[in-house]
Design a protein around this motif. Structure first.
Motif, PDB file in Angstrom:
ATOM      1  N   ALA A 252      31.298  44.783  45.547  1.00  0.00           N
ATOM      2  CA  ALA A 252      31.395  45.737  46.657  1.00  0.00           C
ATOM      3  C   ALA A 252      31.310  45.097  48.051  1.00  0.00           C
ATOM      4  N   ASP A 253      30.384  44.134  48.234  1.00  0.00           N
ATOM      5  CA  ASP A 253      30.171  43.574  49.571  1.00  0.00           C
ATOM      6  C   ASP A 253      31.061  42.382  49.888  1.00  0.00           C
ATOM      7  N   VAL A 254      31.904  41.989  48.961  1.00  0.00           N
ATOM      8  CA  VAL A 254      32.735  40.810  49.193  1.00  0.00           C
ATOM      9  C   VAL A 254      33.993  41.225  49.960  1.00  0.00           C
ATOM     10  N   PRO A 255      34.297  40.535  51.074  1.00  0.00           N
ATOM     11  CA  PRO A 255      35.439  40.949  51.912  1.00  0.00           C
ATOM     12  C   PRO A 255      36.779  40.814  51.190  1.00  0.00           C
ATOM     13  N   GLN A 256      37.757  41.565  51.660  1.00  0.00           N
ATOM     14  CA  GLN A 256      39.114  41.438  51.121  1.00  0.00           C
ATOM     15  C   GLN A 256      40.116  41.438  52.265  1.00  0.00           C
ATOM     16  N   GLY A 257      41.261  40.830  52.006  1.00  0.00           N
ATOM     17  CA  GLY A 257      42.313  40.780  53.009  1.00  0.00           C
ATOM     18  C   GLY A 257      43.633  41.189  52.380  1.00  0.00           C
ATOM     19  N   PRO A 258      44.709  41.170  53.165  1.00  0.00           N
ATOM     20  CA  PRO A 258      46.016  41.570  52.631  1.00  0.00           C
ATOM     21  C   PRO A 258      46.533  40.561  51.599  1.00  0.00           C
ATOM     22  N   ALA A 259      47.313  41.048  50.649  1.00  0.00           N
ATOM     23  CA  ALA A 259      47.899  40.158  49.634  1.00  0.00           C
ATOM     24  C   ALA A 259      48.925  39.242  50.311  1.00  0.00           C
ATOM     25  N   PRO A 260      48.995  37.956  49.900  1.00  0.00           N
ATOM     26  CA  PRO A 260      49.911  37.013  50.553  1.00  0.00           C
ATOM     27  C   PRO A 260      51.368  37.367  50.243  1.00  0.00           C
ATOM     28  N   GLU A 261      52.219  37.060  51.213  1.00  0.00           N
ATOM     29  CA  GLU A 261      53.648  37.277  50.966  1.00  0.00           C
ATOM     30  C   GLU A 261      54.390  35.994  51.263  1.00  0.00           C
ATOM     31  N   GLY A 262      55.431  35.739  50.505  1.00  0.00           N
ATOM     32  CA  GLY A 262      56.286  34.596  50.774  1.00  0.00           C
ATOM     33  C   GLY A 262      55.717  33.251  50.356  1.00  0.00           C
ATOM     34  N   GLU A 286      55.675  34.700  35.071  1.00  0.00           N
ATOM     35  CA  GLU A 286      54.734  35.788  35.324  1.00  0.00           C
ATOM     36  C   GLU A 286      53.378  35.469  34.710  1.00  0.00           C
ATOM     37  N   VAL A 287      52.333  35.706  35.490  1.00  0.00           N
ATOM     38  CA  VAL A 287      50.969  35.523  34.983  1.00  0.00           C
ATOM     39  C   VAL A 287      50.247  36.863  35.095  1.00  0.00           C
ATOM     40  N   PRO A 288      49.617  37.305  34.006  1.00  0.00           N
ATOM     41  CA  PRO A 288      48.946  38.613  34.036  1.00  0.00           C
ATOM     42  C   PRO A 288      47.866  38.665  35.108  1.00  0.00           C
ATOM     43  N   VAL A 289      47.664  39.860  35.671  1.00  0.00           N
ATOM     44  CA  VAL A 289      46.603  40.047  36.659  1.00  0.00           C
ATOM     45  C   VAL A 289      45.629  41.067  36.090  1.00  0.00           C
ATOM     46  N   ARG A 290      44.353  40.839  36.338  1.00  0.00           N
ATOM     47  CA  ARG A 290      43.372  41.865  35.951  1.00  0.00           C
ATOM     48  C   ARG A 290      42.707  42.348  37.229  1.00  0.00           C
ATOM     49  N   PRO A 291      43.202  43.457  37.797  1.00  0.00           N
ATOM     50  CA  PRO A 291      42.664  43.948  39.059  1.00  0.00           C
ATOM     51  C   PRO A 291      41.224  44.416  38.879  1.00  0.00           C
ATOM     52  N   LEU A 292      40.421  44.242  39.910  1.00  0.00           N
ATOM     53  CA  LEU A 292      39.013  44.615  39.817  1.00  0.00           C
ATOM     54  C   LEU A 292      38.653  45.679  40.847  1.00  0.00           C
ATOM     55  N   ARG A 293      37.648  46.470  40.488  1.00  0.00           N
ATOM     56  CA  ARG A 293      37.133  47.503  41.403  1.00  0.00           C
ATOM     57  C   ARG A 293      35.827  47.051  42.032  1.00  0.00           C
ATOM     58  N   ASP A 294      35.374  47.783  43.027  1.00  0.00           N
ATOM     59  CA  ASP A 294      34.124  47.416  43.718  1.00  0.00           C
ATOM     60  C   ASP A 294      32.941  47.300  42.776  1.00  0.00           C
ATOM     61  N   ALA A 295      32.954  48.156  41.722  1.00  0.00           N
ATOM     62  CA  ALA A 295      31.794  48.185  40.821  1.00  0.00           C
ATOM     63  C   ALA A 295      31.818  47.033  39.813  1.00  0.00           C
ATOM     64  N   ASP A 296      32.938  46.296  39.751  1.00  0.00           N
ATOM     65  CA  ASP A 296      32.990  45.170  38.818  1.00  0.00           C
ATOM     66  C   ASP A 296      32.069  44.051  39.291  1.00  0.00           C
ATOM     67  N   SER A 297      31.680  43.213  38.345  1.00  0.00           N
ATOM     68  CA  SER A 297      30.661  42.201  38.658  1.00  0.00           C
ATOM     69  C   SER A 297      31.263  40.966  39.314  1.00  0.00           C
TER      70      SER A 297
END
Ligand SMILES: Nc1ncnc2c1ncn2[C@@H]1O[C@H](COP(=O)(O)OP(=O)(O)OP(=O)(O)O)[C@@H](O)[C@H]1O
Ligand SMILES: [Mg+2]
Length: 346
Positions: A252-262, A286-297
């Motif tokens: 939850a407290d870890v900052p995030q920014g925009p996804a990189p492009e190009g 292609e490499v699989p992604v496992r998106p995480l939510r704020d509540a994830d550890s």
């Protein structure tokens, strides 16, 4: 809610099972007892419902000395779950659960209605009520054991390695169930286990015992992992103590920014902006992604940041829609802070 003061238990054969134990188990909280085999966990548990009497010292439940309470009455106010579920083999599941309500003088119909309700509470189908214990899986039998212990709606639950005999997957399910139930019911629970991960997951506080019935440390999971009192506790917590600490902290407290492009890798999204996979700009891999939510550890974030080709963790909201990405460095920085935070909280 449960208070041990200078409690000692010496069996007639000379074995000291519990040595000078003073311990507070707060109301509505889960206290987990851990320690090597024979260190007095079961004895401690059984002294609470007077199945074993202390040699000296006092135990209070709900502010009352248990020796001043009627033993039968005390036991009815305390649910008891053991590893071998302890069900009556010749009674149906429903009748097993209804045993205590019947003992309490509820009529047969009311007792069975209550039992049916409890079946649902612990996540079993109505149909399983008509079966006999041997017709259920080990995990289902444990659920029945929990339902039976809850039948009299006791404020206190004693659980002695209740999930010890089931496979890891079922075990996790049973832990989830217990956490869900506990949110609803807020029982005062004393839970014995050999599994330190289970202790960390379930405990509001963890009491670590050493052979001879000595309590070495009692603390919250975070404090225990960050500041084990001595080498014995540190060894007991295992080599992955740091990672376990990260399993308790969220993103939850870890900052995030925009996804990189190009760049070399792009995060591919569907029309609803839900992440699909990482795609390589050079060869389209292609490499699989496992998106995480704020509540994830933080532990899962660290894992994902290592697994992702970019070192970036895709973050999503409750609907799975991308909110941003977090870098491996940010996860790492916060991972380092988990320890300092635990110290401050302690
Ligand atoms: N009725 C008894 N008579 C004599 N000694 C006993 C009795 N019950 C337990 N003990 C001894 O007391 C000590 C503590 O036993 P206890 O069952 O409380 O340990 P435990 O921590 O629950 O162990 P485990 O993890 O193997 O279940 C052990 O040395 C045990 O052999
Ligand atoms: Mg035991």
């Amino acid at each position: 809610m449960i208070q041990f003061d200078a409690v000692h238990k010496r069996f007639p054969n000379g074995t000291t099972a519990v040595h000078d134990l003073s311990l507070h188990m707060p109301e509505g909280g889960v206290t987990v007892l851990v320690g090597s085999s024979g260190c007095g966990k079961t004895t401690t548990l059984r002294m609470i419902n007077r199945m074993v009497d202390p040699t000296s010292g006092t135990i209070e439940v709900g502010g009352k000395d248990i020796t001043r309470q009627d033993a039968a009455e005390l036991r009815r106010s305390i649910g008891y779950v053991i590893q071998q579920s302890g069900l009556f083999p010749h009674r149906t599941v429903l009748d097993n659960i209804a045993t205590v309500p019947l003992l309490l003088g509820h009529g047969r119909r009311r007792a069975r209605a209550r039992a049916a309700e409890l079946l649902e509470t612990v996540g079993l189908s109505a149909d399983s009520g008509r079966r006999y214990p041997h017709q259920l899986s080990g995990g289902q039998q444990q659920r029945v054991g929990v339902a039976r212990a809850l039948a009299a709606d006791p404020p206190v639950l004693l659980m002695d390695e209740p999930f010890g005999a089931v496979d890891p997957v079922v075990r996790t399910q049973l832990q989830d169930e217990l956490l869900r139930l506990q949110k609803e019911l807020s029982k005062t629970i004393v839970f014995v286990t050999h599994d330190i991960d289970e202790a960390v997951r379930l405990g509001d506080q963890i009491a670590v015992f050493r052979t001879g019935g000595h309590l070495v440390q009692c603390a919250s999971p975070t404090e225990l992992l960050a500041r084990p009192a001595d080498d014995f506790v540190a060894d007991f917590l295992g080599a992955e103590r740091g990672l376990k600490l990260l399993s308790l902290k969220t993103l939850a407290d870890v900052p995030q920014g925009p996804a990189p492009e190009g760049g070399a890798w792009t995060l591919v999204l569907d029309e609803a902006r839900r992440p699909l996979h990482w795609a390589s700009a050079s060869d389209g891999a292609e490499v699989p992604v496992r998106p995480l939510r704020d509540a994830d550890s933080l532990l899962s974030a660290l894992n994902e940041s290592v697994a992702a080709p970019t070192g970036l963790v895709a973050r999503v909201d409750a609907d799975g829609v991308l909110t941003g990405v977090t870098s491996r460095d940010d996860v790492h920085t916060h991972a380092g802070r988990a320890h300092t935070e635990a110290r401050v909280a302690a």
